[in-house]
Write a protein that holds these residues in place. Structure first.
Motif, short mmCIF file in Angstrom:
data_model
loop_
_atom_site.label_atom_id
_atom_site.label_comp_id
_atom_site.label_asym_id
_atom_site.label_seq_id
_atom_site.Cartn_x
_atom_site.Cartn_y
_atom_site.Cartn_z
N GLY A 152 -14.88 11.83 -2.63
CA GLY A 152 -16.24 12.30 -2.88
C GLY A 152 -17.18 12.09 -1.71
N GLY A 153 -16.66 11.55 -0.61
CA GLY A 153 -17.46 11.41 0.60
C GLY A 153 -18.02 10.03 0.88
N GLU A 154 -17.71 9.05 0.03
CA GLU A 154 -18.24 7.70 0.27
C GLU A 154 -17.37 6.96 1.27
N SER A 155 -17.98 6.02 1.98
CA SER A 155 -17.25 5.20 2.94
C SER A 155 -16.74 3.93 2.25
N VAL A 156 -15.79 3.27 2.88
CA VAL A 156 -15.27 2.00 2.35
C VAL A 156 -16.40 1.00 2.21
N GLU A 157 -17.31 0.99 3.19
CA GLU A 157 -18.42 0.05 3.15
C GLU A 157 -19.36 0.30 1.97
N GLN A 158 -19.48 1.55 1.53
CA GLN A 158 -20.30 1.87 0.37
C GLN A 158 -19.59 1.50 -0.93
N ILE A 159 -18.27 1.60 -0.94
CA ILE A 159 -17.48 1.34 -2.15
C ILE A 159 -17.26 -0.15 -2.36
N GLN A 160 -17.04 -0.88 -1.29
CA GLN A 160 -16.63 -2.29 -1.33
C GLN A 160 -17.49 -3.18 -2.23
N PRO A 161 -18.83 -3.08 -2.22
CA PRO A 161 -19.63 -3.97 -3.07
C PRO A 161 -19.40 -3.77 -4.57
N ASN A 162 -18.87 -2.63 -4.96
CA ASN A 162 -18.64 -2.34 -6.38
C ASN A 162 -17.26 -2.75 -6.87
N LEU A 163 -16.41 -3.26 -5.98
CA LEU A 163 -15.07 -3.68 -6.37
C LEU A 163 -15.07 -5.19 -6.60
N ILE A 164 -14.43 -5.62 -7.66
CA ILE A 164 -14.36 -7.04 -8.02
C ILE A 164 -12.90 -7.44 -8.13
N ILE A 165 -12.53 -8.52 -7.45
CA ILE A 165 -11.15 -9.03 -7.51
C ILE A 165 -10.93 -9.65 -8.90
N PRO A 166 -9.90 -9.19 -9.65
CA PRO A 166 -9.71 -9.63 -11.02
C PRO A 166 -9.00 -10.97 -11.20
N THR A 167 -8.20 -11.41 -10.23
CA THR A 167 -7.42 -12.64 -10.41
C THR A 167 -7.32 -13.41 -9.10
N GLY A 168 -6.80 -14.62 -9.19
CA GLY A 168 -6.54 -15.41 -7.98
C GLY A 168 -7.73 -16.26 -7.57
N LYS A 169 -7.60 -16.89 -6.41
CA LYS A 169 -8.64 -17.82 -5.98
C LYS A 169 -9.95 -17.13 -5.61
N ARG A 170 -9.91 -15.82 -5.35
CA ARG A 170 -11.14 -15.07 -5.03
C ARG A 170 -11.62 -14.24 -6.22
N LYS A 171 -11.14 -14.59 -7.41
CA LYS A 171 -11.52 -13.87 -8.63
C LYS A 171 -13.05 -13.78 -8.74
N GLY A 172 -13.53 -12.58 -9.05
CA GLY A 172 -14.96 -12.36 -9.23
C GLY A 172 -15.70 -12.00 -7.96
N LYS A 173 -15.02 -12.06 -6.82
CA LYS A 173 -15.66 -11.72 -5.55
C LYS A 173 -15.25 -10.31 -5.13
N ASN A 174 -15.90 -9.81 -4.09
CA ASN A 174 -15.56 -8.49 -3.55
C ASN A 174 -14.44 -8.63 -2.52
N PRO A 175 -13.53 -7.67 -2.48
CA PRO A 175 -12.52 -7.69 -1.42
C PRO A 175 -13.18 -7.35 -0.09
N SER A 176 -12.59 -7.77 0.99
CA SER A 176 -13.13 -7.45 2.31
C SER A 176 -12.83 -5.99 2.63
N PRO A 177 -13.65 -5.38 3.48
CA PRO A 177 -13.33 -4.02 3.92
C PRO A 177 -11.94 -3.95 4.56
N ALA A 178 -11.54 -5.01 5.28
CA ALA A 178 -10.22 -5.02 5.91
C ALA A 178 -9.11 -4.93 4.86
N SER A 179 -9.27 -5.62 3.74
CA SER A 179 -8.27 -5.55 2.66
C SER A 179 -8.18 -4.14 2.10
#
Length: 93
Positions: free
Chosen positions: A20-47
């Motif tokens: 739809g034309g969005e960049s990774v940087e625009q999408i990244q804040p809306n993604l939440i890691i569901p499990t693991g030690k970073r649960k509840g945080k956003n993944p890095s753009p590199a990931s």
């Protein structure tokens, strides 16, 4: 084995929104890691970029990706090298 930070659902979201034309940087804040030690945080753009690269590779070389584990087992087989004997004139580490 480490659990991937980017789940299949997250990857699907990234692919759909990038189409739809969005960049990774625009999408990244809306993604939440569901499990693991970073649960509840956003993944890095590199990931996210790594997950996209793996996805693209799987699309281009699907048979190679499927065959790799089997071919690795065949290569390894019973040819796993045993430990080398130590030299009596060398001190152990």
């Amino acid at each position: 084995m480490a659990v991937p930070v980017i789940t299949d659902d997250m990857l699907h979201t990234v692919l759909r929104r990038r189409a739809g034309g969005e960049s990774v940087e625009q999408i990244q804040p809306n993604l939440i890691i569901p499990t693991g030690k970073r649960k509840g945080k956003n993944p890095s753009p590199a990931s996210i970029y790594r997950a996209l690269a793996e996805y693209e590779k799987a699309q281009v070389y699907p048979k190679a990706i499927e065959q790799a584990p089997t071919e690795f087992e065949v290569i390894q087989g019973d040819n796993v090298p045993s430990p080398r004997p130590s030299h009596p004139d060398r001190a152990p580490l």
